[in-house]
Design a protein around this motif. Structure first.
Motif, PDB file in Angstrom:
ATOM      1  N   GLU A 180       0.828  -1.206   0.000  1.00 42.23           N
ATOM      2  CA  GLU A 180       0.000   0.000   0.000  1.00 42.23           C
ATOM      3  C   GLU A 180       0.862   1.256   0.000  1.00 42.23           C
ATOM      4  O   GLU A 180       0.525   2.245  -0.664  1.00 42.23           O
ATOM      5  CB  GLU A 180      -0.926  -0.012   1.220  1.00 42.23           C
ATOM      6  CG  GLU A 180      -1.999  -1.092   1.138  1.00 42.23           C
ATOM      7  CD  GLU A 180      -2.669  -1.333   2.476  1.00 42.23           C
ATOM      8  OE1 GLU A 180      -2.182  -0.771   3.481  1.00 42.23           O
ATOM      9  OE2 GLU A 180      -3.667  -2.073   2.509  1.00 42.23           O
ATOM     10  N   ASN A 206       2.116   1.612  -3.521  1.00 40.82           N
ATOM     11  CA  ASN A 206       1.039   2.143  -4.363  1.00 40.82           C
ATOM     12  C   ASN A 206       0.862   3.642  -4.156  1.00 40.82           C
ATOM     13  O   ASN A 206       0.704   4.407  -5.123  1.00 40.82           O
ATOM     14  CB  ASN A 206      -0.278   1.418  -4.047  1.00 40.82           C
ATOM     15  CG  ASN A 206      -0.268  -0.036  -4.456  1.00 40.82           C
ATOM     16  OD1 ASN A 206       0.554  -0.461  -5.263  1.00 40.82           O
ATOM     17  ND2 ASN A 206      -1.176  -0.806  -3.903  1.00 40.82           N
ATOM     18  N   THR A 207       0.890   4.061  -2.895  1.00 41.13           N
ATOM     19  CA  THR A 207       0.678   5.473  -2.581  1.00 41.13           C
ATOM     20  C   THR A 207       1.778   6.337  -3.166  1.00 41.13           C
ATOM     21  O   THR A 207       1.506   7.360  -3.817  1.00 41.13           O
ATOM     22  CB  THR A 207       0.613   5.667  -1.058  1.00 41.13           C
ATOM     23  OG1 THR A 207      -0.427   4.854  -0.517  1.00 41.13           O
ATOM     24  CG2 THR A 207       0.342   7.119  -0.713  1.00 41.13           C
ATOM     25  N   THR A 247      -4.442   2.356  -1.045  1.00 41.10           N
ATOM     26  CA  THR A 247      -3.409   3.298  -0.645  1.00 41.10           C
ATOM     27  C   THR A 247      -3.410   3.400   0.878  1.00 41.10           C
ATOM     28  O   THR A 247      -4.258   2.809   1.552  1.00 41.10           O
ATOM     29  CB  THR A 247      -3.662   4.684  -1.262  1.00 41.10           C
ATOM     30  OG1 THR A 247      -4.885   5.219  -0.723  1.00 41.10           O
ATOM     31  CG2 THR A 247      -3.778   4.589  -2.772  1.00 41.10           C
TER      32      THR A 247
END
Length: 573
Positions: free
Chosen positions: A356, A359-360, A528
């Motif tokens: 995550e 992804n962020t 995220t």
């Protein structure tokens, strides 16, 4: 040829060369230069597409749907939103203006630290503050348990504090986070007010307290109005804190109407009502300042000398200044740090959390690059084409920041879903393959939302950087034979690096913190840090998201440091 005729002929050649040089200098946009103008029109059109999509989708709803929304949904949502905005507006104006006057009009020990510490709540998104206080003030949480232990109670049934899940709780928590939007412009206004205005008031026998109400405050009204309007825009954009605290605002109604009830036309109609509210808010702010004018004769105003405080007065001033910092930043951030450490000791960093985080950062970085490029195009085109039409295009391209993220995301969802369906139909017909949800499934729609929403930050920062470059530099580059693009590459881009870097930092952090648009437009199985936090808080498992929340807060401190440095440099300069 006679000597005089040769001289006249050479003079004609010089005049013709000068005329051609002027044509090349002032009309350089006939070929490649017009690409900047065309690109700016395309960017402005991309910002307006979500609004057109919302209007089109809203018209698809039946008349009965309109009447149902007008009777059962909009009155409650509008009343909740109006109460929330009124409460937040009053509190942020009081806290922000009071803090700005405190650090400007008085001098006491710890003031220099307090000046930048008052900006720290900007680092914490509203939904993270709500998430932290929900756990802190839970009936079984540390605060209420400690109070009961001091008072000698054993059970929450015997004693419990008022529930923070209320309208008053939402107003207080949002105000503690958003007051820096008022503090920043009002402090700048107080610092630039000419000292002679205050000194004249003092010679007329007006006390310092009365000077605030009769001199400083009337002059600061435009800054207060701007700061309050920005805070109210953020209040309208909020979805996490309002939902966590039980306030059914227009933003929450849009989200639940679309996600829970699968009613896209109804959500679009509520979104249009919200756009009308935003337009009314901006118009009211401008109307309130329509007759206010302020000017100073000196090229550089001399700010009045602050009054030194000592002893109890200095301690009281420091305590009053620290209250919003403690409750708006230190308590929630400290709680997150403690919970994150406990979680790390218990389970370490999970692979899911690392994915995550990746992804962020990846999504935010790509979106930041796109926003900066588009901001450079719009800002430089506005500088190169100072006509009214281009100025209107520049304003249109920044309208996305005025629209709440949920409204913007809903419009982009409608537009990109329609484009995906069209593209899929054409691919099936001509190639015999299905493209599926290409834009939505790849995350391009989410990047589009970030672009439309945060383009105003990039355009504003780059325009501020470009205004510091004299126009004579453009003319000198033209006389040396550079095209419009060459002038930008060799002159404006190197001289605007600081403004571009500042804009990139602000955009990157805002992309990381954005929740409402990410909830609606993220691809399947794509999380995220913000959406992970929202999901855990919605399930009541707050401790699971403490590390993600702390990571967002730590990154959010970076623009606060930047703002503090800019303010310190302006004060010293």
């Amino acid at each position: 040829m006679p000597r005089g005729a040769a001289f006249l002929h050479s003079g004609d050649d010089v005049s013709e060369r000068n005329f051609r040089g002027q044509r090349r200098l002032f009309k350089p946009f006939r070929s490649r230069g017009r690409v900047w103008l065309f690109a700016s029109f395309v960017i402005a059109a991309l910002v307006m597409v979500p609004v057109a999509a919302l209007l089109w989708q809203a018209l698809q709803g039946s008349a009965g749907l309109w009447s149902h929304l007008a009777r059962f949904v909009l009155p409650h949502a509008l009343s909740q939103t109006a109460i929330l905005m009124a409460g937040v507006g009053v509190l942020v104006a009081a806290i922000g203006t009071g803090a700005a006057w405190l650090v400007t009009a008085y001098d006491f020990k710890g003031k220099r630290v307090l000046e930048w510490a008052l900006l720290l709540p900007l680092a914490v998104p509203t939904y993270i503050v709500a998430y932290a206080y929900l756990d802190l003030l839970h009936p079984l949480g540390p605060v209420q348990s400690g109070v009961r232990a001091v008072l000698g109670y054993d059970s929450p049934r015997q004693f419990r504090l008022p529930d923070i899940r209320s309208m008053s709780g939402a107003i207080i928590l949002l105000s503690l986070v958003l007051y820096p939007y008022v503090y920043l412009p009002v402090r700048a206004m107080f610092m630039t007010q000419a000292a002679n205005l205050v000194e004249v008031a003092r010679t007329l026998g007006i006390r310092r307290r009365a000077i605030f109400w009769r001199v400083a405050m009337p002059l600061a009204r435009p800054a207060v109005a701007v700061g309050v309007s920005l805070a109210l825009m953020e209040t309208l954009n909020d979805i996490g804190a309002s939902e966590f605290l039980g306030v059914r605002s227009l933003t929450v109604s849009i989200y639940t109407t679309w996600v829970t009830r699968s009613d896209l036309p109804g959500a679009a109609q509520i979104a249009l009502a919200m756009i009308v509210l935003v337009i009314a808010l901006v118009s009211l702010e401008r109307w309130a300042r329509r007759r206010q004018r302020y000017s100073i004769t000196a090229q550089r105003a001399r700010s009045f000398a602050p009054k030194p405080l000592k002893g109890k007065a200095a301690a009281l001033a420091l305590v009053l200044g620290l209250l919003p910092v403690v409750f708006g930043f230190l308590l929630p951030a400290g709680y997150l740090a403690v919970e994150a450490w406990k979680r790390f000791q218990f389970a370490g960093l999970s692979g899911k959390l690392l994915i995550e985080a990746r992804n962020t950062f990846t999504l935010s970085a790509l979106a930041t690059v796109a926003v900066l490029v588009c901001g450079l195009v719009v800002a430089f085109a506005a500088r190169s084409y100072p006509q009214r039409g281009m100025q209107a295009v520049s304003r249109i391209s920044t309208l996305g920041y005025a629209m709440p993220g949920t409204v913007l995301a809903l419009g982009i969802l409608i537009a990109t879903a329609g484009f995906d369906r069209f593209l899929d139909a054409q691919a099936r017909e001509w190639l015999g393959v299905s493209t599926g949800l290409l834009l939505i499934g790849s995350g391009a729609a989410l990047g589009y939302a970030y672009l439309a929403r945060f383009l105003a930050i990039s355009v504003g920062s780059v325009e501020a950087g470009l205004t510091r470059i004299p126009r004579s530099y453009d003319q000198a580059a033209r006389t040396l034979g550079h095209s419009l693009t060459g002038t930008f590459r060799h002159v404006h881009l190197p001289l605007s690096k600081a403004a571009i870097a500042a804009a990139g930092l602000l955009v990157f952090v805002d992309c990381m913190k954005e929740l409402s648009a990410t909830l609606l437009l993220r691809p399947l199985n794509f999380e995220t840090l913000a959406t992970h936090l929202y999901g855990e808080a919605a399930r009541g498992t707050y401790e699971e998201a403490s590390i993600a929340a702390l990571a967002i807060v730590v990154v959010g401190i970076l623009p606060v440091i930047l703002l503090a440095r800019i303010g310190r440099n302006e004060q010293q300069g």
